[in-house]
Write a protein that holds these residues in place. Structure first.
Motif, short mmCIF file in Angstrom:
data_model
loop_
_atom_site.label_atom_id
_atom_site.label_comp_id
_atom_site.label_asym_id
_atom_site.label_seq_id
_atom_site.Cartn_x
_atom_site.Cartn_y
_atom_site.Cartn_z
N GLN A 135 -0.67 45.94 52.90
CA GLN A 135 -0.61 46.62 54.19
C GLN A 135 -1.28 45.73 55.23
OE1 GLN A 135 -1.20 50.96 54.54
NE2 GLN A 135 -2.91 50.52 55.92
N ASP A 136 -0.51 45.33 56.23
CA ASP A 136 -1.00 44.40 57.26
C ASP A 136 -1.63 43.16 56.64
OD1 ASP A 136 -0.17 46.06 59.33
OD2 ASP A 136 -2.06 47.18 59.35
N GLY A 137 -0.96 42.64 55.62
CA GLY A 137 -1.36 41.38 55.02
C GLY A 137 -2.39 41.47 53.91
N GLN A 138 -2.92 42.65 53.63
CA GLN A 138 -3.94 42.82 52.59
C GLN A 138 -3.40 43.69 51.45
OE1 GLN A 138 -6.98 41.29 52.72
NE2 GLN A 138 -6.33 40.36 54.65
N VAL A 139 -3.61 43.24 50.20
CA VAL A 139 -3.18 44.04 49.06
C VAL A 139 -4.01 45.32 49.01
CG1 VAL A 139 -3.06 44.17 46.54
CG2 VAL A 139 -2.41 42.06 47.72
N VAL A 140 -3.32 46.45 48.91
CA VAL A 140 -3.99 47.75 48.89
C VAL A 140 -3.72 48.55 47.62
CG1 VAL A 140 -4.11 47.98 51.40
CG2 VAL A 140 -2.07 48.78 50.18
N ALA A 141 -2.69 48.15 46.84
CA ALA A 141 -2.36 48.93 45.65
C ALA A 141 -1.45 48.13 44.73
CB ALA A 141 -1.69 50.24 46.03
N TRP A 142 -1.40 48.59 43.47
CA TRP A 142 -0.46 48.05 42.49
C TRP A 142 0.26 49.22 41.83
CZ3 TRP A 142 -5.40 46.28 43.18
CH2 TRP A 142 -5.53 44.93 43.50
N TYR A 194 10.60 54.71 37.66
CA TYR A 194 9.52 55.68 37.85
C TYR A 194 8.16 54.99 37.71
CZ TYR A 194 7.26 60.25 37.65
OH TYR A 194 6.49 61.36 37.93
N PRO A 195 7.25 55.17 38.67
CA PRO A 195 5.91 54.57 38.55
C PRO A 195 5.05 55.37 37.58
CG PRO A 195 6.08 55.78 40.60
CD PRO A 195 7.44 55.84 39.97
N LEU A 196 4.57 54.73 36.54
CA LEU A 196 3.76 55.40 35.53
C LEU A 196 2.26 55.13 35.71
CD1 LEU A 196 5.97 54.80 32.37
CD2 LEU A 196 5.80 56.87 33.79
N LYS A 197 1.94 54.19 36.59
CA LYS A 197 0.53 53.91 36.87
C LYS A 197 0.40 53.42 38.30
CE LYS A 197 -3.39 51.07 35.28
NZ LYS A 197 -3.85 50.07 34.27
N VAL A 198 -0.65 53.87 38.99
CA VAL A 198 -0.93 53.46 40.36
C VAL A 198 -2.42 53.15 40.47
CG1 VAL A 198 -0.92 54.09 42.80
CG2 VAL A 198 0.92 54.89 41.29
N VAL A 199 -2.74 51.97 40.97
CA VAL A 199 -4.13 51.57 41.21
C VAL A 199 -4.26 51.19 42.68
CG1 VAL A 199 -5.92 49.86 40.71
CG2 VAL A 199 -4.53 50.80 38.85
N GLU A 200 -5.25 51.76 43.35
CA GLU A 200 -5.51 51.43 44.75
C GLU A 200 -6.79 50.61 44.88
OE1 GLU A 200 -5.59 54.91 47.16
OE2 GLU A 200 -3.41 54.93 47.42
N LEU A 201 -6.80 49.74 45.87
CA LEU A 201 -7.97 48.91 46.17
C LEU A 201 -8.66 49.49 47.40
CD1 LEU A 201 -9.41 46.32 45.23
CD2 LEU A 201 -8.04 45.06 46.91
N ASP A 202 -9.91 49.92 47.23
CA ASP A 202 -10.67 50.52 48.32
C ASP A 202 -12.03 49.86 48.41
OD1 ASP A 202 -11.66 52.13 50.30
OD2 ASP A 202 -11.93 53.90 49.03
N GLN A 203 -12.23 49.08 49.48
CA GLN A 203 -13.48 48.36 49.70
C GLN A 203 -13.84 47.50 48.48
OE1 GLN A 203 -16.39 51.33 50.81
NE2 GLN A 203 -15.55 51.53 52.88
N GLY A 204 -12.83 46.82 47.97
CA GLY A 204 -13.03 45.91 46.86
C GLY A 204 -13.07 46.57 45.50
N GLN A 205 -13.00 47.91 45.46
CA GLN A 205 -13.06 48.65 44.20
C GLN A 205 -11.67 49.12 43.80
OE1 GLN A 205 -15.90 49.26 42.35
NE2 GLN A 205 -14.63 50.21 40.78
N GLU A 206 -11.27 48.82 42.55
CA GLU A 206 -9.97 49.29 42.04
C GLU A 206 -10.13 50.69 41.48
OE1 GLU A 206 -8.19 46.57 39.33
OE2 GLU A 206 -8.35 44.85 40.69
#
Length: 259
Positions: free
Chosen positions: A157-164, A209-221
């Motif tokens: 998002q806006d050039g920064q990875v936010v999720a996988w 179908y997405p079976l797993k979602v990981v978000e990056l928040d302030q450097g924390q997965e």
């Protein structure tokens, strides 16, 4: 975080089922050992602990949501926009309940904090802010999740990875999905646009179908979604309806304990 989980669940609604069977997706157990389940069939998605304990039902064909309180035997039904409007009075009732026994100074601080949260959630029209620039990059083999081979995608998002997202191509059930209706429902919930409401991410769901979602928040997965089991089975229509005898209520009534 609950709002984000709800948005992700809404996004999964793009995966309709065949006329012959539905799907049951079981989440990994939480810290209390509970496993949330998602039920999907005929364009509808129900979230609950079991087939007899539905909490929320989404209908992508009608654009309606159904919220059920089994303790008070009440339910609410309406659009995401109507829900956002009704949340204001529901939050006012919740604030009054929480602060009734607090000392005046503590109650004032709590009310100010909750008021700011309420304004952010209910007063800002969805879609008012410009959409961020969202990118999707295929990272390759994601391994097996819930017994299915997956492909891993990085979302920026806006050039920064936010999720996988770990997507299972063999669970592509998107033939009957209405993309425009899905985006409308998602935008109805989001206080402002982010990657979770962007067409670039919606296109990922068309790959499986997405079976797993990981978000990056302030450097924390943070693991937002991770399926432990997937089952195809016929589901009763009653699973996606308010039980007979339940009383229709406003959001404040459904959010309460019925007392």
């Amino acid at each position: 975080m609950k709002i984000k989980r709800l948005i992700i669940a809404l996004a999964l609604l793009m995966l309709p089922t065949s006329a012959l069977a539905g799907w049951v997706f079981t989440e990994q157990a939480d810290d209390d050992g509970e496993q949330e389940k998602i039920f999907i069939q005929a364009g509808k998605l129900a979230v609950g602990q079991s087939e007899n304990a539905i909490q929320t039902v989404f209908d992508t064909k009608s654009g309606q949501l159904l919220l059920i309180n089994h303790q008070s035997k009440t339910y609410w039904q309406g659009t995401p926009q109507e829900m956002k409007s009704g949340m204001s009075s529901a939050m006012d009732a919740a604030i009054a309940q929480q602060t009734k026994d607090m000392p005046p100074e503590q109650a004032a601080q709590y009310k100010a904090m909750m008021q700011a949260m309420k304004e952010q959630m209910t007063n800002k029209p969805a879609g008012q802010a410009p959409r961020p620039k969202v990118g999707v990059a295929k990272e390759g083999d994601g391994g097996k999740v819930a017994g299915y081979d997956t492909v891993k995608y990085a979302i920026s998002q806006d050039g920064q990875v936010v999720a996988w997202y770990w997507v299972a191509p063999n669970l592509d059930l998107s033939d009957e999905f209405d993309m425009a209706n899905m985006l409308e429902m998602m935008d109805g919930f989001n206080p402002e646009p982010d990657y979770s409401t962007d067409p670039a991410l919606i296109a990922v769901f068309e790959k499986g179908y997405p079976l797993k979602v990981v978000e990056l928040d302030q450097g924390q997965e943070n693991v937002i979604e991770q399926k432990a089991a997937v089952e195809e089975k016929n589901l009763p229509a009653a699973l996606f309806q308010a039980p007979a005898g339940y009383k229709r209520s406003d959001l404040a009534g459904v959010a309460g304990d019925g007392q």
